[in-house]
Design a protein around this motif. Structure first.
Motif, PDB file in Angstrom:
ATOM      1  N   VAL A 158       0.924  -1.094  -0.186  1.00  0.00           N
ATOM      2  CA  VAL A 158       0.089  -0.053   0.040  1.00  0.00           C
ATOM      3  C   VAL A 158       1.105   1.286  -0.087  1.00  0.00           C
ATOM      4  O   VAL A 158       1.886   1.288   0.842  1.00  0.00           O
ATOM      5  CB  VAL A 158      -1.030  -0.066   1.353  1.00  0.00           C
ATOM      6  CG1 VAL A 158      -1.669   1.404   1.193  1.00  0.00           C
ATOM      7  CG2 VAL A 158      -1.687  -1.244   1.187  1.00  0.00           C
ATOM      8  N   ALA A 159       0.646   2.283  -0.994  1.00  0.00           N
ATOM      9  CA  ALA A 159       1.395   3.347  -1.121  1.00  0.00           C
ATOM     10  C   ALA A 159       0.364   4.471  -0.286  1.00  0.00           C
ATOM     11  O   ALA A 159      -0.876   4.420  -0.716  1.00  0.00           O
ATOM     12  CB  ALA A 159       1.478   3.756  -2.571  1.00  0.00           C
TER      13      ALA A 159
ATOM     14  N   VAL B  97       3.740  -1.123   3.580  1.00  0.00           N
ATOM     15  CA  VAL B  97       3.202   0.159   3.527  1.00  0.00           C
ATOM     16  C   VAL B  97       4.242   1.249   3.503  1.00  0.00           C
ATOM     17  O   VAL B  97       5.067   1.414   4.108  1.00  0.00           O
ATOM     18  CB  VAL B  97       2.547   0.251   4.885  1.00  0.00           C
ATOM     19  CG1 VAL B  97       1.804   1.526   5.056  1.00  0.00           C
ATOM     20  CG2 VAL B  97       1.344  -0.902   4.917  1.00  0.00           C
ATOM     21  N   PHE B  98       4.124   2.122   2.334  1.00  0.00           N
ATOM     22  CA  PHE B  98       5.033   3.164   2.376  1.00  0.00           C
ATOM     23  C   PHE B  98       4.321   4.460   1.895  1.00  0.00           C
ATOM     24  O   PHE B  98       3.468   4.286   1.252  1.00  0.00           O
ATOM     25  CB  PHE B  98       6.242   2.675   1.088  1.00  0.00           C
ATOM     26  CG  PHE B  98       5.610   2.562  -0.052  1.00  0.00           C
ATOM     27  CD1 PHE B  98       5.184   1.445  -0.602  1.00  0.00           C
ATOM     28  CD2 PHE B  98       5.851   3.815  -1.085  1.00  0.00           C
ATOM     29  CE1 PHE B  98       4.476   1.398  -2.137  1.00  0.00           C
ATOM     30  CE2 PHE B  98       5.403   3.563  -2.452  1.00  0.00           C
ATOM     31  CZ  PHE B  98       4.795   2.458  -3.015  1.00  0.00           C
ATOM     32  N   ALA B  99       5.223   5.487   2.538  1.00  0.00           N
ATOM     33  CA  ALA B  99       4.756   6.826   2.164  1.00  0.00           C
ATOM     34  C   ALA B  99       5.624   7.318   1.244  1.00  0.00           C
ATOM     35  O   ALA B  99       6.941   7.031   1.116  1.00  0.00           O
ATOM     36  CB  ALA B  99       4.925   7.760   3.582  1.00  0.00           C
ATOM     37  N   THR B 100       4.660   8.005   0.326  1.00  0.00           N
ATOM     38  CA  THR B 100       5.868   8.709  -1.081  1.00  0.00           C
ATOM     39  C   THR B 100       5.017  10.050  -1.300  1.00  0.00           C
ATOM     40  O   THR B 100       4.140  10.117  -1.165  1.00  0.00           O
ATOM     41  CB  THR B 100       5.964   7.633  -2.110  1.00  0.00           C
ATOM     42  OG1 THR B 100       6.650   8.212  -2.934  1.00  0.00           O
ATOM     43  CG2 THR B 100       4.759   7.258  -2.615  1.00  0.00           C
ATOM     44  N   HIS B 101       5.953  10.842  -1.987  1.00  0.00           N
ATOM     45  CA  HIS B 101       5.195  11.935  -2.803  1.00  0.00           C
ATOM     46  C   HIS B 101       5.607  11.606  -4.105  1.00  0.00           C
ATOM     47  O   HIS B 101       5.313  12.616  -5.094  1.00  0.00           O
ATOM     48  CB  HIS B 101       5.419  13.336  -2.146  1.00  0.00           C
ATOM     49  CG  HIS B 101       6.859  13.700  -2.108  1.00  0.00           C
ATOM     50  ND1 HIS B 101       7.536  13.736  -0.792  1.00  0.00           N
ATOM     51  CD2 HIS B 101       7.849  14.327  -2.931  1.00  0.00           C
ATOM     52  CE1 HIS B 101       8.656  13.858  -1.195  1.00  0.00           C
ATOM     53  NE2 HIS B 101       8.999  14.187  -2.368  1.00  0.00           N
TER      54      HIS B 101
ATOM     55  N   GLU C 186       6.196   6.221  -8.092  1.00  0.00           N
ATOM     56  CA  GLU C 186       6.563   5.028  -7.077  1.00  0.00           C
ATOM     57  C   GLU C 186       4.937   4.159  -6.640  1.00  0.00           C
ATOM     58  O   GLU C 186       5.200   3.035  -6.578  1.00  0.00           O
ATOM     59  CB  GLU C 186       7.277   5.453  -6.008  1.00  0.00           C
ATOM     60  CG  GLU C 186       8.612   6.022  -6.056  1.00  0.00           C
ATOM     61  CD  GLU C 186       9.305   6.103  -5.087  1.00  0.00           C
ATOM     62  OE1 GLU C 186       8.949   6.336  -3.924  1.00  0.00           O
ATOM     63  OE2 GLU C 186      10.852   6.501  -5.208  1.00  0.00           O
ATOM     64  N   ALA C 187       4.220   5.044  -6.425  1.00  0.00           N
ATOM     65  CA  ALA C 187       2.906   4.477  -6.010  1.00  0.00           C
ATOM     66  C   ALA C 187       2.409   3.569  -7.216  1.00  0.00           C
ATOM     67  O   ALA C 187       2.117   2.466  -7.211  1.00  0.00           O
ATOM     68  CB  ALA C 187       1.808   5.496  -5.720  1.00  0.00           C
TER      69      ALA C 187
ATOM     70  N   ASP D 150      -0.028  -2.336  -4.790  1.00  0.00           N
ATOM     71  CA  ASP D 150      -1.323  -2.779  -5.471  1.00  0.00           C
ATOM     72  C   ASP D 150      -2.511  -1.641  -5.222  1.00  0.00           C
ATOM     73  O   ASP D 150      -3.623  -1.472  -5.841  1.00  0.00           O
ATOM     74  CB  ASP D 150      -1.504  -3.897  -4.407  1.00  0.00           C
ATOM     75  CG  ASP D 150      -0.407  -4.934  -4.590  1.00  0.00           C
ATOM     76  OD1 ASP D 150       0.552  -4.778  -5.747  1.00  0.00           O
ATOM     77  OD2 ASP D 150      -0.355  -5.665  -3.704  1.00  0.00           O
ATOM     78  N   ARG D 151      -2.353  -1.055  -3.909  1.00  0.00           N
ATOM     79  CA  ARG D 151      -3.326  -0.215  -3.358  1.00  0.00           C
ATOM     80  C   ARG D 151      -2.617   1.284  -3.156  1.00  0.00           C
ATOM     81  O   ARG D 151      -1.431   1.147  -2.681  1.00  0.00           O
ATOM     82  CB  ARG D 151      -3.849  -0.676  -2.316  1.00  0.00           C
ATOM     83  CG  ARG D 151      -4.767   0.061  -1.465  1.00  0.00           C
ATOM     84  CD  ARG D 151      -5.338  -0.718  -0.335  1.00  0.00           C
ATOM     85  NE  ARG D 151      -5.960  -0.016   0.580  1.00  0.00           N
ATOM     86  CZ  ARG D 151      -6.394  -0.585   1.905  1.00  0.00           C
ATOM     87  NH1 ARG D 151      -6.149  -1.649   2.383  1.00  0.00           N
ATOM     88  NH2 ARG D 151      -7.083   0.409   2.655  1.00  0.00           N
TER      89      ARG D 151
END
Ligand SMILES: Nc1ncnc2c1ncn2[C@@H]1O[C@H](COP(=O)(O)OP(=O)(O)OP(=O)(O)O)[C@@H](O)[C@H]1O
Length: 297
Positions: free
Chosen positions: A39-40, A188-192, A196-197, A202-203
């Motif tokens: 999950v992004a 689970v990763f945070a990105t701006h 990458e997302a 997947d989500r």
């Protein structure tokens, strides 16, 4: 029934701002993340991604609402080695070698048998004898990822893990992650970084202003909010270090206006339209050619 990896209900976190005002960093999030999901958390600066990650890891407590990790308190899941994190900054000893660093953390966890496997998994074999301070930013992030894998966690949480990496290092990092995720770990990763997302999750959970603006399969988020857009690739000679040549944009505008075209976006990032539509963020990442001021209206 097995508890989900993460379950948030009405999750809210407020801070006191510099002028004494209340800043709501996370604003009533409801969310369930199941085992094995990738999950992004995607959003512009200040969207609340880091605060959300901190809440998931028990590094900060909710002002209201609840967060459970594998059915219990986040700090318990971390202490049990079920959850690991790769954070944006800090945490490495510069005068240790890569190999020594992994050995030290494995010893702390009582898992010396994990040293070889995590070094191999993070692609650090050729760097094992290198001092941490001699490693590039990308290599140091891969080392942090290796350390996160030491307890063989069910869930890995990454807060903007590729910040500061060049495109090549970013690609390498995600290749490493992808190989690991194939084993069924929840990520689970945070990105701006929209790309990458798009490429890895997947989500996608799109955040802005502390709220979830969209949550679904990445392809659906893109389709639902990306709308029907026409994407142009400008010729290389009109793209300079400061973006697309404004005179060229004006010529395109003039050329398409008689056709009744009211909104043409020049973009190379497929989640871009969703991001802009939902957040209205002017500081769009990914490429110079995707800034809203460069959209033709
Ligand atoms: N300790 C704090 N004290 C006061 N305000 C805070 C604190 N931590 C975060 N905030 C505020 O909460 C909001 C959300 O911040 P957060 O760091 O969670 O966003 P983010 O999406 O991770 O942003 P970035 O991409 O810049 O890391 C911002 O307005 C931020 O200024």
């Amino acid at each position: 029934m097995t508890a989900p990896a993460l379950q948030a209900t009405g999750l809210t976190k407020t801070f006191r701002g510099p002028g004494g005002e209340t800043v709501t960093a996370v604003d009533g999030i409801d969310l369930t993340i199941g085992s094995g999901e990738i999950v992004a958390f995607l959003g512009p600066n200040g969207a609340g991604k880091t605060t959300t990650v901190d809440l998931f890891l028990g590094l900060t407590s909710p002002t209201s609402g609840t967060i459970e990790v594998y059915g219990g308190a986040p700090h318990r899941a971390v202490a049990d080695g079920r959850v690991s994190a790769v954070m944006q900054t800090g945490g490495l000893l510069p005068d240790f070698t890569v190999g020594e660093t992994v050995q030290a953390i494995a010893a702390l966890h009582g898992r010396p048998e994990r040293v070889d496997v995590v070094i191999e998994r993070a692609g650090l074999g050729p760097l094992a004898k290198r001092l941490v301070k001699a490693c590039s930013g990308g290599e140091q992030q891969r080392l942090k990822f290796a350390l996160a894998l030491v307890p063989d966690p069910d869930l890995v949480i990454l807060d903007e893990p590729t910040t500061g990496m060049d495109v090549g290092a970013r690609q390498e990092f995600w290749d490493t992650m992808r190989a690991d995720a194939a084993d069924g770990r929840t990520i689970v990763f945070a990105t701006h970084y929209l790309a990458e997302a798009d490429a890895f999750a997947d989500r996608t959970v799109l955040m802005a202003g502390g709220r979830i603006m969209a949550d679904g399969p990445t392809a659906e988020v893109r389709a639902a909010y990306g709308g029907q857009t026409m994407t142009l690739r400008p010729p290389a000679e009109v793209v300079g270090p400061h973006g697309i040549d404004p005179a060229w944009l004006a010529r395109v505008r003039a050329a398409v206006a008689p056709l009744g075209i009211t909104d043409v976006e020049v973009s190379s990032a497929s989640l871009e339209a969703a991001f802009l539509a939902l957040t209205g963020d002017p500081t769009t990442p990914t490429t110079r050619t995707t800034r809203p001021e460069e959209a033709l209206r």
